[in-house]
Design an enzyme around this catalytic site. Structure first.
Site, PDB file in Angstrom:
ATOM      1  CB  CYS A  86       1.660 -16.153   5.669  1.00 31.24           C
ATOM      2  SG  CYS A  86       0.558 -16.408   6.856  1.00 31.24           S
ATOM      3  CB  VAL A 130       7.968  21.720   8.642  1.00 29.34           C
ATOM      4  CG1 VAL A 130       8.184  23.018   8.718  1.00 29.34           C
ATOM      5  CG2 VAL A 130       9.229  20.840   8.395  1.00 29.34           C
ATOM      6  CG  HIS A 137      -1.829   5.431 -13.725  1.00 25.11           C
ATOM      7  ND1 HIS A 137      -3.050   4.898 -13.690  1.00 25.11           N
ATOM      8  CD2 HIS A 137      -1.205   5.356 -12.383  1.00 25.11           C
ATOM      9  CE1 HIS A 137      -3.337   4.878 -12.458  1.00 25.11           C
ATOM     10  NE2 HIS A 137      -2.591   5.115 -11.566  1.00 25.11           N
ATOM     11  CB  CYS A 155      -1.748 -15.720   9.677  1.00 23.29           C
ATOM     12  SG  CYS A 155      -0.081 -14.839  10.245  1.00 23.29           S
ATOM     13  CB  SER A 159      -3.697   8.742  -9.359  1.00 21.16           C
ATOM     14  OG  SER A 159      -3.651   7.948 -10.308  1.00 21.16           O
ATOM     15  CB  CYS A 168       6.682 -14.083   7.655  1.00 19.00           C
ATOM     16  SG  CYS A 168       5.416 -13.739   6.767  1.00 19.00           S
ATOM     17  CE  LYS A 187      -6.883   8.483 -12.280  1.00 17.65           C
ATOM     18  NZ  LYS A 187      -6.393   9.903 -12.225  1.00 17.65           N
ATOM     19  CB  ILE A 241       2.256  14.573  -5.882  1.00 17.46           C
ATOM     20  CG1 ILE A 241       2.989  15.915  -6.242  1.00 17.46           C
ATOM     21  CG2 ILE A 241       2.657  13.485  -6.645  1.00 17.46           C
ATOM     22  CD1 ILE A 241       3.321  16.169  -7.623  1.00 17.46           C
TER      23      ILE A 241
END
Lengths: 411, 574
Positions: free
Chosen positions: B496, B252, B129, B531, B427, B494, B339, B425
């Site tokens: 694609c 944890v 951003h 795919c 955006s 792969c 945003k 935390i």
């Protein structure tokens, strides 16, 4: 290196095209991206292949092997584990660049035959929501796991889609000891061939639920259950009909789409109805020198027809001349017709045409016309969406070689 | 402070009785309510300057699903003694780990999933951003602007693709375009470079898709795009390269404290001692704080769904575009509506549509639903009407981890002296992480020095993490050369995304030791194309099995238990 014809794809369509082009005198390169020839047939270990062509029920590998053996007797150059990365139009023909374990290679060819097969629609293409867990596979992936890798994708299985691969996998997984809870189909009629409904489901007491689909999946690590909903005539889920079916595997057989990445790169015009190229009766696309065949052209029901269109393309690619194209206009209740064009400069005495309908129809008349003359007509007592129809039409007798139509209407 | 007025307003508006208690750091709410959105709305009403909100209002009849914990139980870590234990392998934890490896310290990062970037860091749109939506100075703005400025350098060091191609907020009315001058002024004041308003002609040239209705746009040239999970992975790999330990499948489960310090951190893989603990636990950050007896903020999970478009779809735009405010919503201008969201061209050249924002009670519910799909498509396709629903090839959800104050918490705890919180935390977390990670490393180092631990520079620190080879990007000559060295780079697995066996083998043998199908997908994009792995997934699973010398039945999609197959054929009994 220079070849008259490069065939891309070593499945049934490409094998047939390469053999035919060779036998017609062309120098041929066959490019296959996998380590072995045969395409998807390699993993289709069930029988039923070759009934039309050989009058025998072969397994997929057996069917492919007949062509592979024949290919060995030709001069076709085969490049395995080779992936086409680029095709460039030259003044005469095309340059094809492909990568393989040997490196990057560019060859020149006069014509290209696209025999790239098809791919499966995915979970996302049909809007299944819910968790992102293991245990959800397309039928082809599940078939690969079982038949190639010898591994079981699940033991309590739901199958969505009653297309042939879905039905085949229902039987296959049952034979391997899994419990197939049911095959669900959003449409009101089955998607697969009638013979497969009997041989794969009825013979094994696997229930087929029509007008019902999977609307949600549950599972934190592996699939734990799916939500099934009934759907209305427009295939939208009906609120309040949801029920939960416990399972550890969901197999999706929700349709095939012609693979046309290369065709797109080459600017080949596609037909929105088939999702394959628009072609004339010789499988030549609207781009000169590019041919398409097999499931890359349109999704076939039987491999025999895949091979047939490969042969048409292979033969034509080794000759070819100046074309004069006229459209063949479909009318009435046809889902699609291939070919979409007629080259009136080429032989038209035995034009092979394939068509499909989108819903079950009874007592239909098919009429092919040139101008106001009828050149072909046939009556069908029943037409089913899963079953592709093939006709051979002789246009030679027509007086005007224009205004071609193909029409399906109530008898 | 007197909260009676708010309590009355809540009663009137929601019919809910809220009990309020406060201490020097926080306002604590309790009560019961039968609507989750109301609970969140009530929590927000109690936000006051300088205090956090801890919202314990319970959702009536709601049975919280137990937290997903690794199946693994061993004592691999037991008895370990670390200078720093970082909890959480998202962008925050991995970036902090990497920045801390600039010092000669014993660093352990624990992540409960089988890979890093499995939470919000792996399920967002990857927008770096500019910061144009932030109205007031706050940590988001501070670190967002600072992070954006260093992004190119960080990505170069870490071998991650970053494209700074800007973003366009499209206006369909001249009045709005005029009012946007205020946003430009604010952005300039906040130190955001180059923000300006462009006219009809310029926007039509930059983005032909909007030419029929756009009268102008707000252009923020500093907006960039990164693959958020690849950056997170790169941070983690670089941290490991420089001596940190990353322990996956490690959750944890408890802590021991003494004298206002965390002494022991208990995990499913053993108990370790730590001089300093950094809480980067994302949606569980408040739970981790609670384990340390330091609960002073609440995380309210907010889910966002993004839709991925077929890169070859015909109606896609050239730029990242979003619809600006319309006349109706003008009063909200700048309140967040401009945003991120929109049609985003990602770092990989794909297109994403989204996201939306839905408050949910379950922190780990990343399931998608048709309602979000419809909302996202309906809202964000407005700016590009040529897009079709059929162009969507995939969709995913991530859960953001906001506090009620909607700002980051980046500080050493006032109550537990060796605990540093990197919480709330959300955006622009991906944008801000490179900047705040440096500060967090500083906070940790300062603390360790203050308690008499020598913090020396790590002379072997190498900031460079080599960029993985991508054969499809190479010119023919380099590709040929590479294949001649290793033929596996000529075998495409792969189809694609054109990923070779060589690339997949490297991804399987990554520095973090992640050998899962999705791990390969996140690293080299195998299975991410149209795919969606239909062709290559079985092959990738087979490659993993061969490379790791295990049976294919042991290969998982992702976390432990997500095995691709359940056994061998001929072995299943009904």
């Amino acid at each position: 290196m220079k070849y008259d014809v490069a065939v891309i794809g070593g499945g049934p369509a490409g094998l047939a095209a390469a053999i035919k082009a060779n036998n017609e005198g062309a120098s041929v390169l066959l490019i296959e991206r996998e380590a072995r020839l045969g395409g998807i047939l390699k993993q289709c270990i069930h029988d039923g292949f070759g009934v039309v062509r050989f009058g025998q029920k072969l397994s997929g590998p057996e069917y492919a092997d007949r062509f592979i053996q024949e290919l060995r007797r030709t001069n076709v150059q085969v490049s395995l584990l080779s992936f086409v990365t680029r095709t460039v139009k030259r003044d005469e023909g095309y340059d094809i660049t492909y990568v393989s374990a040997q490196g990057v290679n560019t060859v020149h060819c006069g014509k290209i035959v696209l025999a790239t097969g098809c791919r499966e629609r995915t979970r996302n293409a049909i809007g299944i929501h819910g968790d992102r867990c293991a245990g959800i596979y397309t039928a082809g992936a599940a078939q690969n796991l079982v038949n190639i890798l010898g591994a079981m994708p699940g033991k309590k299985v739901v199958i969505l889609g009653s297309g042939d691969i879905g039905l085949i996998m229902a039987r296959r997984l049952t034979l391997e000891g899994a419990k197939v809870e049911g095959v669900y189909e959003a449409k009101p009629t089955p998607g697969g061939l009638t013979r497969n409904i009997h041989q794969c489901l009825k013979d094994f007491d696997i229930p087929l639920h029509l007008s019902a689909t999977v609307t949600r999946v549950f599972g934190s690590t592996r699939l734990e259950a799916v939500e099934i909903s009934d759907v209305d005539e427009r295939m939208r889920p009906i609120a309040g009909t949801q029920r939960i079916v416990e399972c550890d595997c969901l197999v999706l057989a929700v349709g095939l789409i012609p693979e046309n990445e290369l065709a797109r790169d080459l600017g080949v015009e596609l037909d929105p109805a088939t999702k394959g190229a628009i072609v004339d009766q010789n499988c030549q696309t609207m781009t000169e020198g590019i041919y398409a065949c097999g499931n890359a052209l349109h999704v076939n029901d039987l491999v025999d027809y895949v091979s047939e269109s490969g042969e048409i393309a292979g033969a034509a690619a080794s000759h070819g001349g100046k074309r004069k194209l006229k459209p063949i206009t479909p009318q009435g209740k046809l889902l699609y017709v291939v070919p979409q064009r007629l080259d009136v400069n080429a032989p038209i005495d035995n034009v092979v045409m394939y068509f499909r309908v989108s819903c079950e129809l009874a007592d239909q008349r098919l009429t092919v016309t040139a101008g106001d003359e009828t050149v072909f007509t046939k009556v069908y007592s029943k037409l089913l969406p899963p079953e592709m129809e093939r006709i051979a039409v002789n246009f030679d007798k027509a007086h005007t070689l224009d205004d071609f139509t193909i029409r399906l209407e109530d008898k | 402070m007197n909260f009676d007025k708010i309590v009355k307003r809540v009663k009137k508006q929601f019919g809910t009785d809220v009990a309020v208690r406060e201490d020097e750091r926080s306002v604590f709410l309790s009560g019961e309510c039968d609507n989750w959105a109301d609970i969140v709305a009530i929590g927000k009403m109690f936000v006051t300057e300088g205090k956090h909100v801890v919202n314990d209002i319970a959702l009536k009849g709601y049975l919280c699903k137990p937290e997903r914990l690794p199946q693994l139980q061993d004592d691999a870590l037991d008895g370990g003694d670390w200078d720093v234990v970082i909890i959480g392998g998202g962008i925050s934890g991995c970036a902090v780990a990497r920045e801390l490896t600039r010092y000669k310290l014993r660093i352990l990062l624990v992540e409960k999933h089988s890979d890093v970037a499995r939470g919000a860091s792996g399920a967002n749109n990857g927008m770096v951003h500019a910061g144009i939506d932030l109205k007031r100075p706050c940590l988001k703005l501070k670190y967002g602007v600072a992070g954006n400025a260093i992004y190119g350098d960080v990505c170069r060091e870490l071998g991650v693709d970053f494209r700074r191609s800007g973003q366009y907020v499209i206006f369909d009315s001249k009045l709005i375009r005029f009012l946007a001058k205020g946003t430009v002024k604010r952005a300039t004041k906040h130190g955001i470079p180059g923000v300006r308003i462009i006219g009809k002609k310029e926007i039509a040239e930059a983005e032909p898709r909007v030419k029929d209705f756009a009268v102008g746009a707000l252009y923020a040239p500093s907006t960039g795009y990164v693959s958020p999970y690849q950056l997170t992975i790169a941070y983690a790999e670089n941290a490991v390269q420089n001596g940190a330990t990353v322990s996956l499948d490690t959750a944890v489960v408890g802590m021991e404290t003494a004298d206002g310090k965390v002494t022991l951190v208990k995990t499913n893989r053993g108990t370790v001692s730590a001089r300093c603990v950094v809480n980067c636990a994302g949606v569980f950050a408040d739970k981790v704080a609670e384990m340390a007896g330091d609960r002073y903020f609440s995380i309210h999970p907010r889910r966002g769904t993004d839709l991925m478009l077929d890169p070859k779809a015909e109606g896609t735009p050239v730029q990242t575009i979003s619809m600006g405010p319309t006349l109706k919503s003008v009063s909200k201008f700048g309140s967040g509506s401009t945003k991120g969201g929109g049609v985003i061209r990602t770092a990989d050249g794909n297109y994403l549509l989204g996201p939306d924002a839905v408050e949910i009670p379950d922190r780990e519910d990343t399931s998608t639903n048709s309602q979000s799909f419809d909302n996202v498509f309906g809202k964000h396709s407005q700016v590009c009407p040529t897009l079709r629903r059929g162009d969507v090839i995939a969709y995913f959800s991530g859960v953001r981890a906001p506090t009620y104050e909607e700002d980051f918490i980046i500080e050493r705890s006032a109550k537990v002296s060796n605990l540093v919180h990197v919480a709330g935390i959300q955006s622009p977390g991906i944008t801000a992480a490179p900047a705040f990670a440096k500060d967090v490393a500083g906070i940790v180092a300062d603390y360790l020095v203050s308690v008499g631990i020598a913090v020396l520079p790590n002379e072997n620190f190498d900031p460079i993490r080599p960029r993985p080879v991508r054969t499809r990007e190479l010119d023919d000559e380099s590709r040929d050369k590479l294949i001649k060295q290793d033929p596996d780079f000529g075998k495409i697995v792969c189809r694609c995304e054109q990923i070779s066996l060589g690339e997949i083998k490297r991804a399987v043998n990554n520095p973090l030791g992640v050998a899962t199908v999705d791990g390969v997908k996140r690293r080299v994009r195998a299975g991410m194309g149209r795919c969606q792995g239909g062709f290559c997934m079985p092959i990738v699973a087979d490659v993993i099995a061969r490379e790791k010398g295990v049976d294919i039945t042991e290969v998982t999609k992702d976390d432990g238990g997500s095995n691709i197959v359940i056994g061998r054929i001929k072995e299943v009994r009904q």
